[in-house]
Design a protein around this motif. Structure first.
Motif, PDB file in Angstrom:
ATOM      1  N   TYR A  79      44.626   4.671   1.071  1.00 39.52           N
ATOM      2  CA  TYR A  79      44.315   5.429   1.485  1.00 39.52           C
ATOM      3  C   TYR A  79      43.907   5.404   3.592  1.00 39.52           C
ATOM      4  O   TYR A  79      44.007   6.599   4.369  1.00 39.52           O
ATOM      5  CB  TYR A  79      43.215   6.685   1.291  1.00 39.52           C
ATOM      6  N   GLN A 148      41.468   9.985   8.627  1.00 43.29           N
ATOM      7  CA  GLN A 148      42.342  11.571   8.864  1.00 43.29           C
ATOM      8  C   GLN A 148      43.125  11.527  10.070  1.00 43.29           C
ATOM      9  O   GLN A 148      42.371  10.832  11.260  1.00 43.29           O
ATOM     10  CB  GLN A 148      42.065  13.004   8.608  1.00 43.29           C
ATOM     11  N   TYR A 153      47.397  14.574   8.589  1.00 43.04           N
ATOM     12  CA  TYR A 153      47.170  13.896   7.530  1.00 43.04           C
ATOM     13  C   TYR A 153      46.923  13.251   6.991  1.00 43.04           C
ATOM     14  O   TYR A 153      45.812  12.386   7.506  1.00 43.04           O
ATOM     15  CB  TYR A 153      48.865  13.389   8.185  1.00 43.04           C
ATOM     16  N   GLY A 155      46.905  10.790   3.182  1.00 40.55           N
ATOM     17  CA  GLY A 155      47.904  10.577   2.441  1.00 40.55           C
ATOM     18  C   GLY A 155      47.963   9.149   2.469  1.00 40.55           C
ATOM     19  O   GLY A 155      46.683   8.054   3.534  1.00 40.55           O
ATOM     20  N   LYS A 175      47.587  13.766  -2.065  1.00 37.59           N
ATOM     21  CA  LYS A 175      47.017  14.602  -1.963  1.00 37.59           C
ATOM     22  C   LYS A 175      45.957  15.118  -2.672  1.00 37.59           C
ATOM     23  O   LYS A 175      44.801  15.180  -2.686  1.00 37.59           O
ATOM     24  CB  LYS A 175      48.164  15.282  -1.345  1.00 37.59           C
ATOM     25  N   ALA A 201      44.019  18.977   5.982  1.00 35.33           N
ATOM     26  CA  ALA A 201      45.887  18.231   5.657  1.00 35.33           C
ATOM     27  C   ALA A 201      46.452  19.248   4.865  1.00 35.33           C
ATOM     28  O   ALA A 201      48.059  18.984   4.719  1.00 35.33           O
ATOM     29  CB  ALA A 201      44.787  17.397   4.428  1.00 35.33           C
TER      30      ALA A 201
END
Length: 650
Positions: A79, A148, A153, A155, A175, A201
């Motif tokens: 991540y 983030q 985003y 992911g 996610k 997100a």
């Protein structure tokens, strides 16, 4: 931050108008009233044996999984530092297999391992207030939030790949697993910045895959895995709707199910397949059983008759696949099979996902049959796949288990089949079932108590305490019991000042009789106690247990059930430790029977009970052809066992 929030509100307003204008008829939003309101993480704590089970998991495979498989859970920082890019052609996924294209397709796999592990770790830690595990979870919360991107985003893909797929991918699934984890942290800490990050997100997702203007479930190959897992982002959308009241999340979830049903995918839960009542379930079990609650999401947020029919058909199809323990066929594929105690194995992932689906259906519909199904599954199949003395699980297991040496029933023809044995990792297969074994108890716990418009509801039974508010007044209720291993529950209701509300207690479907210590009424399978509570009040409820001999699905065998517990004849076994981990506390183990003896029963025989949750039944020893008085015990905590017995007619 304020500027961003205004942007999000503007985006949501636009999304709402667009969605309402474009929704196909079955997906128009006219939500049904759901019966039960879930409580936030931390409101319910386990007690007694349930608390001890969560403690054992945190001291074992759940708390230590990152040290057991550091390459999958720590070193592959999927991540953050190791997001997937176009140049990656392979990745260490833990599973032992041949090299090939499938590895490239499944590069998302470690996100599932990490997200589900963190979710189970955190929810377990919250439920028993384990400071060490909470600190570990908080570290990962901060790490993920810091990753983030400015556009929102969260992911596993770099900017060149994300949202650009025409085949198998893990965009939605990665996610789902990590946002469920972050939502649990938000519910526990109530930090608005965490909720803002989650909403940001999801706004990023809805911007790049706009509703009814994109095709997130399109694939050139109908055989997908992470792609179809991704439908479970509806878990996140459902909870966000409950927390914020924003219907945009409902609308987007309905779009996703619509799009999922439009494409050529080998998945059971597509709408047109569910509407064909005669079409059996054939897909990968864990997909099918988790998708059950996505279909429930679609129906209960539209009230559409077509979706109601699809959901009803789906439930009936799932019930066809159940074994006596409540487990669904899926080892790993369902294959149209009827649930069978010997022939159909079940994956622990499927146990967790079906339990979650049953509890969601119970919450939506308020129908006690779904809570009954959740209890049947947890107390028998799940607890029968967890080792009673070591911190390890069976990845796959059958109700009738005469061997646990890797292959099904001792089969050695497939050298790669190692799932039918005990391990705290199961790395050679996939590190998916162990994380889900860490989730199944906290997910049960968080659904034990809920609210309705009249008061509190004890839906799933067991030792617990709930602290919440009803109409802005604090309420604390403790359930003192060893249920399901005893049939008496004492509820202690405590309020700070006099308070009128209704306590609604589920009467299990197996309970033909009930004794309640206070005046009560009954309605729709619930015991209702309505009064003005003051100080401490105590209610004692007893459900007398009468063992029953029931016919199994194949109509040729029978099994014995005593209240919520399926009984079995344990089989004495030789234990062999095949691997010991560095801490010397966790092991991989296999079991072979000391003697291969099977039994048959006559339905004319009666089961007698003893005070220690064991039962006696006269059975025919097939090897000696002699009738014997045999002790039966709950299958929970058993290793090798016989659950079903051929019916012998005297």
């Amino acid at each position: 931050m304020k500027t961003y929030l205004l942007f999000v509100l503007f985006l949501f307003a636009g999304c709402n108008q667009s969605l309402f204008a474009q929704q196909p008829a079955p997906y128009k939003v006219t939500p049904l009233k759901t019966n039960l309101e879930p409580l936030p993480a931390g409101a319910i704590q386990p007690r007694g044996w349930l608390q001890e089970q969560v403690q054992r998991n945190l001291a074992g495979f759940t708390g230590m999984l990152d040290s057991l498989a550091p390459d999958l859970l720590v070193q592959d920082d999927i991540y953050v530092k190791n997001r997937i890019n176009r140049n990656m052609k392979s990745k260490n996924l833990g599973a032992v297999s041949e090299e090939g294209e499938w590895q490239v397709q499944f590069l998302w796999w470690n996100s599932e391992t990490q997200g589900n592990w963190l979710d189970g770790l955190l929810r377990s830690a919250i439920s028993i207030q384990n400071k060490q595990a909470l600190a570990k979870a908080e570290y990962h919360v901060n790490r993920i939030l810091a990753s983030q991107d400015d556009d929102g985003y969260i992911g596993i893909y770099d900017k060149e790949l994300r949202y650009r797929f025409n085949n198998e991918n893990g965009e939605l699934w990665s996610k789902t697993t990590i946002l469920r984890f972050l939502l649990a942290w938000y519910e526990y800490k109530k930090d608005p910045a965490v909720l803002t990050s989650i909403e940001k997100a999801v706004a990023n997702l809805m911007k790049h895959w706009p509703a009814y203007e994109s095709t997130p479930f399109y694939s050139v190959n109908p055989n997908v895995s992470g792609l179809s897992h991704g439908l479970m982002i509806t878990d996140v959308l459902q909870r966000l709707y409950e927390l914020t009241g924003n219907r945009t999340y409902l609308n987007y979830g309905l779009f996703l199910y619509h799009n999922f049903s439009q494409h050529q995918l080998n998945e059971d839960a597509q709408l047109h397949k569910l509407l064909t009542d005669s079409l059996p379930l054939t897909g990968h079990g864990v997909h099918t059983y988790e998708h059950l609650r996505a279909v429930a999401f679609a129906y209960y947020h539209t009230g559409n008759p077509q979706l109601k029919q699809a959901l009803g058909n789906f439930v009936r199809k799932v019930q066809y696949c159940l074994t006596p323990s409540g487990a669904p066929a899926g080892d790993e594929f369902i294959g149209g099979r009827k649930g069978d105690a010997y022939h159909t194995g079940y994956e622990f992932c499927s146990l967790q996902e079906l339990l979650h689906s049953w509890t969601d259906l119970f919450r939506y519909a308020g129908e006690t049959q779904y809570a009954d199904a959740a209890e049947q599954l947890l107390f028998n199949a799940a607890m029968g796949a967890i080792h009673p003395g070591h911190s390890s699980i069976c990845y796959l297991k059958t109700d009738n288990a005469a061997f646990l040496t890797g292959g099904k029933h001792g089969d050695t023809t497939d050298l790669h089949q190692t799932r039918y044995r005990y391990s705290p990792v199961h790395k050679e297969a996939a590190v998916c079932c162990v994380p889900n074994a860490g989730r199944i108890f906290p997910y049960y716990i968080q659904h034990m108590w809920m609210k309705d418009e009249n008061g509190l509801v004890a839906g799933l039974l067991g030792p617990s305490v709930v602290e919440t508010q009803f109409k802005n007044k604090p309420v604390k209720i403790e359930a003192i019991t060893e249920y399901p291993f005893s049939n008496t529950i004492q509820f202690i209701v405590e309020v700070e000042r006099p308070h009128s509300f209704q306590l609604r207690i589920r009467r299990p479907g197996w309970a033909s009789l009930v004794h309640v210590s206070v005046p009560y009424t009954e309605k729709d399978g619930f015991i209702l106690v309505s009064k003005q509570w003051a100080g401490k009040d105590t209610i004692s409820i007893t459900f007398p247990v009468k063992p029953e001999i029931k016919t199994s699905n194949n109509k040729k065998e029978a099994f014995v059930q005593a209240g919520p517990l399926v009984l079995c004849k344990p089989i004495a076994a030789k234990e062999t430790i095949t691997r010991t981990y560095a801490n010397s506390l966790l092991h991989e183990l296999v079991y072979t029977p000391l003697q291969q003896t099977s039994y048959a029963l006559s339905t004319s025989e009666a089961v007698s009970a003893t005070p220690s949750v064991s039962y006696m039944l006269r059975l025919l020893n097939v090897r000696t052809n002699q009738w014997e008085d045999v002790q039966l015990i709950p299958m929970a905590g058993t290793i090798l066992r016989q659950v079903t017995f051929p019916v012998y007619k005297k």
